[in-house]
Design a protein around this motif. Structure first.
Motif, mmCIF file in Angstrom:
data_model
loop_
_atom_site.group_PDB
_atom_site.id
_atom_site.type_symbol
_atom_site.label_atom_id
_atom_site.label_comp_id
_atom_site.label_asym_id
_atom_site.label_seq_id
_atom_site.Cartn_x
_atom_site.Cartn_y
_atom_site.Cartn_z
ATOM 1 N N LEU A 147 1.151 -1.251 -0.147
ATOM 2 C CA LEU A 147 -0.096 -0.007 -0.363
ATOM 3 C C LEU A 147 0.689 1.490 0.256
ATOM 4 O O LEU A 147 0.498 1.793 -0.541
ATOM 5 N N TYR A 148 1.858 1.523 0.545
ATOM 6 C CA TYR A 148 2.657 2.351 1.060
ATOM 7 C C TYR A 148 3.613 2.822 0.520
ATOM 8 O O TYR A 148 4.826 3.647 0.480
ATOM 9 N N GLN A 207 5.359 3.664 -2.551
ATOM 10 C CA GLN A 207 5.702 4.712 -3.151
ATOM 11 C C GLN A 207 5.099 5.885 -2.505
ATOM 12 O O GLN A 207 6.301 6.990 -2.158
ATOM 13 N N ASP A 208 4.648 6.218 -1.098
ATOM 14 C CA ASP A 208 4.208 7.391 0.097
ATOM 15 C C ASP A 208 6.024 6.882 0.561
ATOM 16 O O ASP A 208 6.468 8.621 0.908
ATOM 17 N N SER A 234 -2.620 18.189 3.302
ATOM 18 C CA SER A 234 -2.920 17.106 2.725
ATOM 19 C C SER A 234 -4.093 17.372 1.451
ATOM 20 O O SER A 234 -5.311 17.810 2.180
ATOM 21 N N GLN A 235 -4.379 16.989 0.865
ATOM 22 C CA GLN A 235 -5.235 16.546 0.044
ATOM 23 C C GLN A 235 -6.015 14.806 -0.106
ATOM 24 O O GLN A 235 -5.232 14.303 0.124
ATOM 25 N N GLY A 236 -6.776 15.109 -0.846
ATOM 26 C CA GLY A 236 -7.944 13.286 0.363
ATOM 27 C C GLY A 236 -6.707 12.589 -1.205
ATOM 28 O O GLY A 236 -7.349 11.148 -0.497
ATOM 29 N N SER A 237 -6.131 12.365 -2.121
ATOM 30 C CA SER A 237 -5.703 11.582 -2.654
ATOM 31 C C SER A 237 -4.769 11.723 -3.243
ATOM 32 O O SER A 237 -4.230 12.833 -2.955
ATOM 33 N N GLY A 238 -3.851 10.690 -3.984
ATOM 34 C CA GLY A 238 -2.358 10.893 -4.543
ATOM 35 C C GLY A 238 -1.829 10.165 -3.153
ATOM 36 O O GLY A 238 -1.769 10.296 -2.089
ATOM 37 N N PRO A 239 -0.057 10.430 -3.510
ATOM 38 C CA PRO A 239 0.651 10.145 -2.209
ATOM 39 C C PRO A 239 0.792 11.033 -1.238
ATOM 40 O O PRO A 239 0.427 12.065 -1.078
ATOM 41 N N GLN A 240 0.690 10.546 0.081
ATOM 42 C CA GLN A 240 1.029 11.238 1.108
ATOM 43 C C GLN A 240 2.255 11.293 1.964
ATOM 44 O O GLN A 240 2.847 10.328 1.449
ATOM 45 N N MET A 261 3.447 9.986 8.156
ATOM 46 C CA MET A 261 2.988 9.439 8.919
ATOM 47 C C MET A 261 1.673 9.737 8.664
ATOM 48 O O MET A 261 1.615 9.449 9.584
ATOM 49 N N ASP A 319 0.074 8.602 6.605
ATOM 50 C CA ASP A 319 -0.619 6.286 6.581
ATOM 51 C C ASP A 319 -0.193 6.461 7.618
ATOM 52 O O ASP A 319 -1.716 5.006 7.678
#
Lengths: 279, 270, 392
Positions: free
Chosen positions: B53-54, B56-57, B221-227, B230, B232
């Motif tokens: 899941l993460y 890319q983040d 932060s926005q609701g979508s895209g990479p985050q 922390m 996550d």
């Protein structure tokens, strides 16, 4: 004054060009630093602000009046109380460690100092989340002592490291003289070292106080929702797009910091911080 | 008598260390252990999920922190150098301001300032620099985050750098000036090398702080895209109560932070 | 030891201050008013809900029972707020404590189900005067967990598609209409994904039902991992749908974007839309609609923790909230929520004007046809996980 430090000394700026350069730099910096904060001020007095207007349609103090009711005042007083407790506890517990470290009488001194750095050097959120799990078990979660403890964990480094630097800056010669004259370590400390170190101790007290007042992550995980401080309150308001409330809260949150900045400006001498990095 | 006194002083050092060990050390170890457990069984399932899941983040977090670091030091070193060579009280004062602005306030302020039709756009429009329906595109993305992080860290970094620069004896600078070095060369050829340990420490502190930043990304932060990682973690723990995966994300962030700290220790022990 | 120096005085003052503060904090909350009762009401919902309890329900209750003070505390917004309450109760249960520190907990359906599953709740509904009015499928089972007798919905929250009539001539009637509209008007529809709030989560659940047509399976079970392929297929189509969509940062984010004209349609909570209009934060023209096959309804449940210190008073308080008069005057008229108890008992008591406002855009017939239950817990989690992995 120890030999290596040089007090800031103005070098002559010749001519109009240098003056203009300084003015331009100041203006640019003013825009960069104050700009984002100005947006808060505008929002805090915006009673009605709909796109596409560039400035609010209605300006007033309606949202500032809401400081007197609701959770805002409670969150502020709770935050200040917690900050005062944290600062007091931090100073009292840090002084012995810092003094011993400064006088190189602490076993594993550099290692111990690094331990205090850990909460700031390591990502806080996962550790605080884990601490919250533990605190729930020990019935510390959602209580003021629990929040103070979590603030202490992160804030001690400011007290310990700054005061180590401060005590190091206070030369050993005076202490040695006193001890040679028969004074005990404790008496020497309280009558000679501490008075000389007072400005630096005030500096570290400021840093811890500000840290605790601003602290968000630990308070969110350990204290919220039962113990809320102003940062958590502001976060909730901003999340709910209550922009005016969030901005008023943000500005209120800045007041203690700004006051301290103005009053204590002279205590945040860069020299004290110069010893950071010299383990 | 002297020995007892010394012993008492050493014992007085215990509460502080105990607070850190109990408040930080134990939770840290617990999170390490929890990252390898799922429903009471030791397993790597949490890390598998983190990879799924993460991953890319993780890259995104490193990139944002690096960008923030570049911005902070890119402005901080010249400013500190300038302040070492000239006396500018107003500049010094302004630069201390972000230190007293809480992280969450920075997040909210930058969110408002860099919003698509936020304060910055309004100001630019008032100055006649943009058209009426211009919107700011980068406010909620990586650049907006990096700018916010850099803004907040600028104060402490400049303070640390100034302290280190002021510790450099004037004679070195005079010598450089004697060789005809201008302000820029004085900064880069004299101040920076001599203050290298402090710069390294400041860089490590800033980088780990940015890698582990939570409050500012939370506000912006926005609701979508990479985050940022922390975010996550907070989502996993706060919304799902998934302490196992949250701890696994935490361990990944520890490794990132340790990497930076390792380089610092290498630089300093030289 | 000579402490007469300035530093010594400072040190003493500091220690004294710490001592005083510690004493104040330690004795502060406890030790007052043993004769009186303080009812601790923890509310996992927005500030406006907290204020209802503080200013209306709590005040009314104290008027009837002067020895009881109602202390309403908000625990935040969204699922995390309910989680905070659940965590606290679970910790007290695990520690074997008696007299827990929360008497009434207003939590989301998901966590009420979780708490019921873990035996953290007190079965109080049979004690209520208005127990016969507590009806509905969602008072019997929630997310597949038996909750009968443990919960009373305070109000029900319907997720709807809100549109701006100035830009949307013909609001969509079905999900297929919405898909077509979004393709024709990129980046003019918004919802908050799965991380910012349940309005977005509800939209995703409804999407999966729409694309798979398996409403009964997902809501009533049985749970079978084999169906994950179905879910993944639907989510992959959602990923494509999202390309033309604005993902906002939360429930409030969607409303804010609608208000600013940044988007022209969005997935919202009906009650939050009405609240914002009442507060002047929302363009009054924005209207909600329900689209076929449907969108979820999501109640907020009043629960009483198993070992709550004031269980009897808690039940009495909830009885007040379940009173049809209160439901009509406060819940529906004042705040524009759908009643938590039997609507047939409540709606006759509501003024025609309020009824018109409440059902503007979403009529009772619409609710009857298009209001959906949330899926079973396992399917709910599977859908969220698929979204996180595929859509990001």
């Amino acid at each position: 004054m120890s030999g290596a430090a040089v007090t800031g000394h103005a070098t002559r700026a010749h001519g109009l060009a240098a003056l203009a350069g300084r003015a331009a730099l100041t203006a640019l910096l003013f825009g960069i630093i104050v700009g984002p904060l100005a947006g808060l001020v505008v929002w805090s007095v915006a009673e009605r602000w709909h796109w596409p207007a560039l400035l609010p349609q209605d300006i007033g103090l309606k949202y500032w009046a809401r400081i007197t009711r609701g959770d805002l005042f409670g969150a502020l007083s709770r935050g200040v109380t917690i900050a005062v407790m944290t600062t007091a506890l931090a100073l009292v517990t840090a002084i012995p460690v810092s003094y011993a470290a400064a006088r190189k009488r602490l076993p594993l001194g550099p290692l111990v100092l690094m331990v205090f750095l850990l909460p700031q050097a390591f990502p806080q959120l996962p550790v605080f989340a884990s601490a919250a799990v533990l605190f729930y078990r020990w019935n510390l979660a959602g209580t003021v002592p629990g929040v103070v403890l979590i603030h202490l964990v992160g804030g001690l480094v400011y007290a310990v490291w700054t005061m180590t630097a401060v005590f190091r800056a206070v030369g050993e010669e005076l202490e040695e003289a006193a001890i040679n004259l028969g004074a005990s370590i404790t008496r020497t400390f309280f009558r000679i070292t501490l008075p000389l170190a007072t400005p630096g101790i005030i500096a570290s007290a400021i840093l811890v106080f500000i840290y605790s007042l601003d602290e968000f992550t630990g308070t969110l995980l350990v204290g919220a929702p039962y113990v809320t401080t102003l940062p958590v309150y502001m976060y909730t308001a901003s999340l709910g797009y209550e922009m005016q409330i969030a901005s008023v809260t943000a500005l209120v949150l800045m007041v203690p910091g700004v006051l301290l900045l103005v009053l204590m400006e002279r205590y945040l001498r860069a020299e004290y911080l110069a010893f950071f990095g010299r383990l | 008598m002297r020995r007892t006194e010394q012993l008492l002083w050493w014992m007085a050092a215990v509460p502080a260390t105990a607070a850190i060990l109990v408040g930080f050390g134990v939770p840290l170890l617990q999170s390490l252990a929890a990252s390898f457990m799922r429903e009471g069984e030791p397993t790597l399932a949490n890390y598998v999920l983190v990879y799924r899941l993460y991953r890319q983040d993780v890259i995104y977090t490193i990139l944002v922190a690096a960008a923030g670091l570049v911005l902070t030091f890119g402005t901080g070193i010249p400013l500190a150098g300038y302040l070492r060579l000239h006396h500018a009280a107003a500049v010094e004062f302004l630069l201390k301001v972000p230190l007293f602005v809480p992280f969450v306030v920075v997040g909210h302020a930058m969110r408002v300032f860099l919003a698509p039709r936020g304060t910055l756009v309004s100001v630019l429009h008032a100055l006649g620099l943009t058209s009426a329906d211009a919107t700011l595109g980068f406010g909620q993305g990586w650049l907006g985050l990096a700018i916010a992080l850099a803004w907040k860290h600028l104060a402490l970094i400049v303070l640390l750098l100034m302290g280190a620069f002021r510790a450099v004896d004037e004679s070195y600078l005079e010598a450089a000036r004697g060789f005809g070095a201008g302000a820029v060369r004085q900064v880069w050829a004299v101040l920076v090398p001599m203050a290298a340990p402090s710069i390294a420490l400041a860089a490590v502190l800033a980088l780990t702080s940015m890698l582990a930043s939570f409050s500012i990304p939370l506000m912006m932060s926005q609701g979508s895209g990479p985050q940022m990682l922390m975010i996550d973690l907070y989502y996993r723990y706060g919304q799902h109560g998934d302490f196992g995966v949250a701890s696994a994300i935490g361990v990944v962030s520890y490794l990132l932070a340790s990497g930076a700290a390792y380089y610092y220790l290498r630089a300093v022990s030289r | 030891m000579m402490m007469s120096t300035r530093a010594g005085r400072i040190a003493r003052a500091a220690i004294g201050l710490v001592a005083i503060l510690t004493i104040l904090v330690a004795t502060g909350p406890a030790g007052y008013g043993q004769a009186r009762v303080t009812l601790q009401v923890a509310i996992a919902a927005d500030v406006n809900v907290v204020e209802v309890h503080r200013n209306f329900l709590g005040a009314a209750f104290t008027k009837n029972h002067p020895n009881v003070t109602v202390n309403a505390v908000g625990t935040g917004t969204g699922e995390a707020a309910s989680r905070a309450i659940y965590t606290k109760l679970k910790a007290q249960a695990d520690a074997g404590r008696r007299n827990w520190d929360i008497d009434v907990a207003l939590v989301s359906m998901r966590y009420a189900a979780q708490m019921a599953k873990e035996h953290l709740l007190h079965r109080y509904v049979p004690e209520l005067q208005f127990a016969p009015y507590v009806v509905g499928a969602d008072t019997v089972r929630a997310f597949g967990v038996d909750v009968k007798g443990y919960v009373v919905p305070m109000f029900k929250n319907q997720i709807a598609i809100a549109y701006n009539p100035r830009f949307v001539a013909q609001p969509p009637k079905t999900f297929a209409d919405l898909e077509a509209w979004v393709r024709a008007n990129p980046r003019r529809f918004g919802y908050n994904g799965i991380k910012g709030g349940v309005s977005g989560i509800g939209f995703v659940m409804a999407w999966v039902v729409y694309k798979t047509g398996r409403y009964d399976l997902f809501t009533h079970g049985p749970f079978d991992k084999a169906h994950e392929g179905l879910i993944r297929g639907a989510i992959e189509q959602l990923r494509d749908f999202n390309r033309n969509v604005v993902i906002t940062s939360g429930n409030a984010g969607t409303l804010d974007a609608l208000n600013r004209g940044e988007i022209w349609m969005g997935a919202v909570w009906v009650d939050q839309l009405v609240a914002w209009k009442n507060e002047g934060r929302m363009n009054p023209e924005i209207t909600p609609v329900l689209i076929a096959p449907g969108l979820p309804i999501y109640p907020l449940y009043l629960t009483v923790p198993r070992e709550a210190a004031n269980r009897e008073w808690a039940a009495k308080y909830i009885d007040l909230v379940a009173n049809p008069q209160i439901q009509a005057k406060v819940i529906v008229e004042q705040f524009g929520w759908y009643p938590g108890i039997d609507p047939n008992r409540v709606m006759p008591l509501v003024s025609p004007a309020a009824r018109a406002l409440l059902f503007r855009g979403v009529t009772p017939e619409d609710l009857a046809r298009y209001s959906q239950q949330m899926p079973l817990g396992e399917y709910y989690d599977a859908i969220l996980l698929a979204y996180e992995e595929i859509v990001r």
